[in-house]
Scaffold this motif. Structure first.
Motif, mmCIF file in Angstrom:
data_model
loop_
_atom_site.group_PDB
_atom_site.id
_atom_site.type_symbol
_atom_site.label_atom_id
_atom_site.label_comp_id
_atom_site.label_asym_id
_atom_site.label_seq_id
_atom_site.Cartn_x
_atom_site.Cartn_y
_atom_site.Cartn_z
ATOM 1 N N ILE A 6 0.850 -1.186 0.000
ATOM 2 C CA ILE A 6 0.000 0.000 0.000
ATOM 3 C C ILE A 6 0.893 1.246 0.000
ATOM 4 N N GLN A 7 0.268 2.389 -0.320
ATOM 5 C CA GLN A 7 1.049 3.629 -0.390
ATOM 6 C C GLN A 7 1.501 4.035 1.014
ATOM 7 N N LYS A 8 2.758 4.391 1.117
ATOM 8 C CA LYS A 8 3.341 4.731 2.421
ATOM 9 C C LYS A 8 2.719 6.001 2.992
ATOM 10 N N SER A 9 2.697 7.057 2.174
ATOM 11 C CA SER A 9 1.976 8.244 2.617
ATOM 12 C C SER A 9 1.486 8.988 1.401
ATOM 13 N N GLY A 10 0.260 9.455 1.485
ATOM 14 C CA GLY A 10 -0.346 10.111 0.336
ATOM 15 C C GLY A 10 -1.841 9.921 0.375
ATOM 16 N N ARG A 11 -2.480 10.207 -0.728
ATOM 17 C CA ARG A 11 -3.940 10.190 -0.762
ATOM 18 C C ARG A 11 -4.551 8.807 -0.617
ATOM 19 N N LEU A 12 -3.763 7.787 -0.870
ATOM 20 C CA LEU A 12 -4.332 6.436 -0.812
ATOM 21 C C LEU A 12 -4.078 5.753 0.523
ATOM 22 N N SER A 13 -3.090 6.241 1.284
ATOM 23 C CA SER A 13 -2.641 5.447 2.436
ATOM 24 C C SER A 13 -3.702 5.254 3.516
ATOM 25 N N LEU A 48 4.953 1.448 0.486
ATOM 26 C CA LEU A 48 5.799 1.853 -0.641
ATOM 27 C C LEU A 48 5.279 3.132 -1.293
ATOM 28 N N ARG A 49 6.082 3.703 -2.188
ATOM 29 C CA ARG A 49 5.569 4.797 -3.031
ATOM 30 C C ARG A 49 4.600 4.195 -4.026
ATOM 31 N N ASP A 50 3.501 4.887 -4.277
ATOM 32 C CA ASP A 50 2.478 4.278 -5.137
ATOM 33 C C ASP A 50 3.016 3.931 -6.530
ATOM 34 N N ASP A 51 3.908 4.769 -7.044
ATOM 35 C CA ASP A 51 4.421 4.527 -8.400
ATOM 36 C C ASP A 51 5.257 3.253 -8.499
ATOM 37 N N ASP A 52 5.799 2.812 -7.361
ATOM 38 C CA ASP A 52 6.640 1.609 -7.366
ATOM 39 C C ASP A 52 5.818 0.325 -7.247
ATOM 40 N N ILE A 67 -3.584 0.642 -5.548
ATOM 41 C CA ILE A 67 -3.109 1.829 -6.277
ATOM 42 C C ILE A 67 -4.256 2.445 -7.070
ATOM 43 N N GLY A 68 -4.024 3.658 -7.564
ATOM 44 C CA GLY A 68 -4.986 4.272 -8.468
ATOM 45 C C GLY A 68 -4.886 3.603 -9.834
ATOM 46 N N GLU A 69 -6.027 3.482 -10.513
ATOM 47 C CA GLU A 69 -6.002 2.912 -11.871
ATOM 48 C C GLU A 69 -5.077 3.710 -12.783
ATOM 49 N N ASN A 70 -5.022 5.024 -12.539
ATOM 50 C CA ASN A 70 -4.141 5.876 -13.338
ATOM 51 C C ASN A 70 -2.691 5.410 -13.254
ATOM 52 N N VAL A 71 -2.258 5.086 -12.036
ATOM 53 C CA VAL A 71 -0.883 4.643 -11.840
ATOM 54 C C VAL A 71 -0.668 3.258 -12.463
ATOM 55 N N MET A 72 -1.682 2.400 -12.318
ATOM 56 C CA MET A 72 -1.579 1.066 -12.901
ATOM 57 C C MET A 72 -1.452 1.148 -14.426
ATOM 58 N N PHE A 87 -12.684 4.218 -3.796
ATOM 59 C CA PHE A 87 -12.217 5.487 -3.219
ATOM 60 C C PHE A 87 -11.145 6.110 -4.109
ATOM 61 N N ALA A 88 -10.691 7.313 -3.734
ATOM 62 C CA ALA A 88 -9.689 8.057 -4.510
ATOM 63 C C ALA A 88 -10.124 8.243 -5.966
ATOM 64 N N GLY A 89 -11.379 8.579 -6.140
ATOM 65 C CA GLY A 89 -11.891 8.808 -7.486
ATOM 66 C C GLY A 89 -11.318 10.078 -8.084
ATOM 67 N N CYS A 90 -10.927 10.021 -9.319
ATOM 68 C CA CYS A 90 -10.450 11.227 -10.002
ATOM 69 C C CYS A 90 -10.530 10.982 -11.504
ATOM 70 N N ARG A 91 -10.274 12.035 -12.260
ATOM 71 C CA ARG A 91 -10.221 11.894 -13.710
ATOM 72 C C ARG A 91 -8.820 12.274 -14.163
ATOM 73 N N ASP A 155 -3.701 15.981 -16.843
ATOM 74 C CA ASP A 155 -3.379 15.768 -15.435
ATOM 75 C C ASP A 155 -4.594 15.232 -14.688
ATOM 76 N N ILE A 156 -4.352 14.914 -13.410
ATOM 77 C CA ILE A 156 -5.439 14.460 -12.541
ATOM 78 C C ILE A 156 -6.335 15.634 -12.186
ATOM 79 N N VAL A 157 -7.626 15.420 -12.270
ATOM 80 C CA VAL A 157 -8.601 16.433 -11.891
ATOM 81 C C VAL A 157 -9.566 15.789 -10.907
ATOM 82 N N SER A 158 -9.837 16.455 -9.802
ATOM 83 C CA SER A 158 -10.940 15.926 -8.994
ATOM 84 C C SER A 158 -12.093 16.918 -8.969
ATOM 85 N N THR A 159 -11.889 18.123 -8.447
ATOM 86 C CA THR A 159 -12.989 19.091 -8.500
ATOM 87 C C THR A 159 -12.808 20.102 -9.634
HETATM 88 P P1 ATP Z 1 3.796 8.991 -3.784
HETATM 89 O O1 ATP Z 1 4.645 9.827 -2.902
HETATM 90 O O2 ATP Z 1 3.403 7.694 -3.122
HETATM 91 O O3 ATP Z 1 4.352 8.801 -5.164
HETATM 92 P P2 ATP Z 1 1.862 10.736 -5.150
HETATM 93 O O4 ATP Z 1 2.155 12.141 -4.809
HETATM 94 O O5 ATP Z 1 2.257 10.202 -6.470
HETATM 95 O O6 ATP Z 1 2.394 9.799 -3.958
HETATM 96 P P3 ATP Z 1 -0.903 11.131 -4.291
HETATM 97 O O7 ATP Z 1 -1.037 12.581 -4.537
HETATM 98 O O8 ATP Z 1 -0.847 10.653 -2.890
HETATM 99 O O9 ATP Z 1 0.310 10.467 -5.100
HETATM 100 O O10 ATP Z 1 -2.124 10.446 -5.058
HETATM 101 C C1 ATP Z 1 -2.267 9.061 -5.093
HETATM 102 C C2 ATP Z 1 -3.423 8.712 -6.004
HETATM 103 O O11 ATP Z 1 -4.635 9.239 -5.497
HETATM 104 C C3 ATP Z 1 -3.360 9.242 -7.425
HETATM 105 O O12 ATP Z 1 -2.513 8.474 -8.246
HETATM 106 C C4 ATP Z 1 -4.812 9.131 -7.842
HETATM 107 O O13 ATP Z 1 -5.111 7.805 -8.227
HETATM 108 C C5 ATP Z 1 -5.561 9.417 -6.561
HETATM 109 N N1 ATP Z 1 -6.207 10.764 -6.507
HETATM 110 C C6 ATP Z 1 -7.500 11.007 -6.260
HETATM 111 N N2 ATP Z 1 -7.812 12.294 -6.261
HETATM 112 C C7 ATP Z 1 -6.692 12.939 -6.501
HETATM 113 C C8 ATP Z 1 -6.355 14.314 -6.631
HETATM 114 N N3 ATP Z 1 -7.260 15.285 -6.486
HETATM 115 N N4 ATP Z 1 -5.074 14.616 -6.897
HETATM 116 C C9 ATP Z 1 -4.141 13.666 -7.005
HETATM 117 N N5 ATP Z 1 -4.420 12.335 -6.905
HETATM 118 C C10 ATP Z 1 -5.664 11.960 -6.658
#
Ligand code: ATP
Ligand code: ZN
Length: 283
Positions: A6-13, A48-52, A67-72, A87-91, A155-159
């Motif tokens: 799982i992600q060590k720290s960030g939006r998914l952890s 871990l870092r999500d990208d890894d 992980i996010g589908e985007n990263v996968m 969870f962690a829905g985004c476009r 890029d990632i967009v949520s709102t």
């Molecule tokens: P790491 O340090 O692990 O590489 P990171 O900075 O790449 O972290 P985060 O910003 O924590 O990643 O985002 C992790 C995932 O959360 C994104 O890849 C995406 O799937 C999801 N996500 C959902 N909403 C958002 C948002 N508003 N901005 C960024 N990511 C979002």
């Protein structure tokens, strides 16, 4: 033993840990080492870092990962989605300066686009038969057009508020993403059995706490915008308030969506926002 990355720290952890805890796994979260055993389930948590994570799962260093589908998709690694987690829905979207006229993806023909998602972007462009110059940048993508580095970004967009504050408008949704559990394509029978057990619990957890009820008061002139922001199951209920030009808006939202939309709702003048749990829901 199933190794879960799982992600060590960030939006998914937090959500990842919460999910595993709701599934009954006792995890030591105070002291996040690289690896921690779940105390009452045959699993080990790798932070871990999500990208890894796609690489580690593909290599078998971890058996499954969240992980996010985007990263996968960006990783291109041979991992398979075993569960969408909601969870962690985004476009992942294309955006251009808001004063540019945009009539369709042909806009990007011969243009420069900055993104961290080179693979996803290139696939999209190939699919549309568009040739554009793709610039890989690793952060602060949204400022690229302002500094003349690109004509548009992906890029990632949520709102959408980050885009807006950088004078950009979202013009194409290339991907909608959420957190997913991925696994190695070939797990041993023993690991497969543990994963089945985990997935059974994940399903039960997601089903039970998928939704909440949101109530808020909104000025009538902002109603249309507010309803757009609310990712409801269907059309929300709108009731007039005793106070003139104000309405009360009620709808069902997914449990995890509240924090994603709260700022946007407040920006549009929503007040008295109340979130209540739904005990039972028949649809
Ligand atoms: P790491 O340090 O692990 O590489 P990171 O900075 O790449 O972290 P985060 O910003 O924590 O990643 O985002 C992790 C995932 O959360 C994104 O890849 C995406 O799937 C999801 N996500 C959902 N909403 C958002 C948002 N508003 N901005 C960024 N990511 C979002
Ligand atoms: Zn990352």
């Amino acid at each position: 033993m199933l190794k879960i990355a799982i992600q060590k720290s960030g939006r998914l952890s937090e959500k990842s840990i919460e999910l595993l805890q709701d599934c009954g796994l006792k995890i030591d979260t105070v002291q996040r080492k690289l690896i921690a055993d779940a105390k009452n389930f045959p699993a080990q948590i790798l932070y871990l870092r999500d990208d890894d994570i796609p690489q580690y799962v593909a290599d078998g260093v971890a058996d499954v990962g969240i992980i996010g589908e985007n990263v996968m998709l960006e990783s291109g690694k041979p991992v398979k989605v075993v569960k969408e987690l909601g969870f962690a829905g985004c476009r992942v979207s294309l955006a251009v300066p808001k004063d540019r006229q945009y009539d369709g993806p042909e806009f990007f023909e011969g243009k420069k686009i900055a993104t961290t998602y080179v693979r996803i972007l290139q696939n999209f462009l190939d699919e549309k038969g568009i040739s554009a110059e793709v610039h890989h940048i690793s952060g602060s993508v949204e400022i690229a057009p302002n500094i003349g580095l690109a004509d548009g970004i992906m890029d990632i967009v949520s709102t959408g508020s980050t885009l807006l504050s950088n004078g950009l408008k979202e013009v194409e949704t290339v991907l909608t993403s959420q957190a997913v559990m991925v696994s190695q394509p070939a797990l041993t029978a023993e690991k497969e059995e543990i994963l089945e057990k985990l997935l059974f619990r994940v399903n039960a957890v997601l089903k039970a706490k998928g939704y909440q009820y949101i109530l808020l008061n909104a000025p009538n002139e902002q109603l249309e915008e507010i309803i757009k922001i609310l990712p409801g199951m269907r059309s929300p209920t709108v009731l007039p308030l005793a106070e003139e030009n104000w309405s009360s808006v009620h709808t069902v939202i997914e449990d995890n969506q509240f924090w994603d939309v709260i700022d946007a709702l407040k920006e549009h003048g929503a007040q008295g926002i109340i979130i209540v749990p739904i005990e039972k829901m028949v649809s």
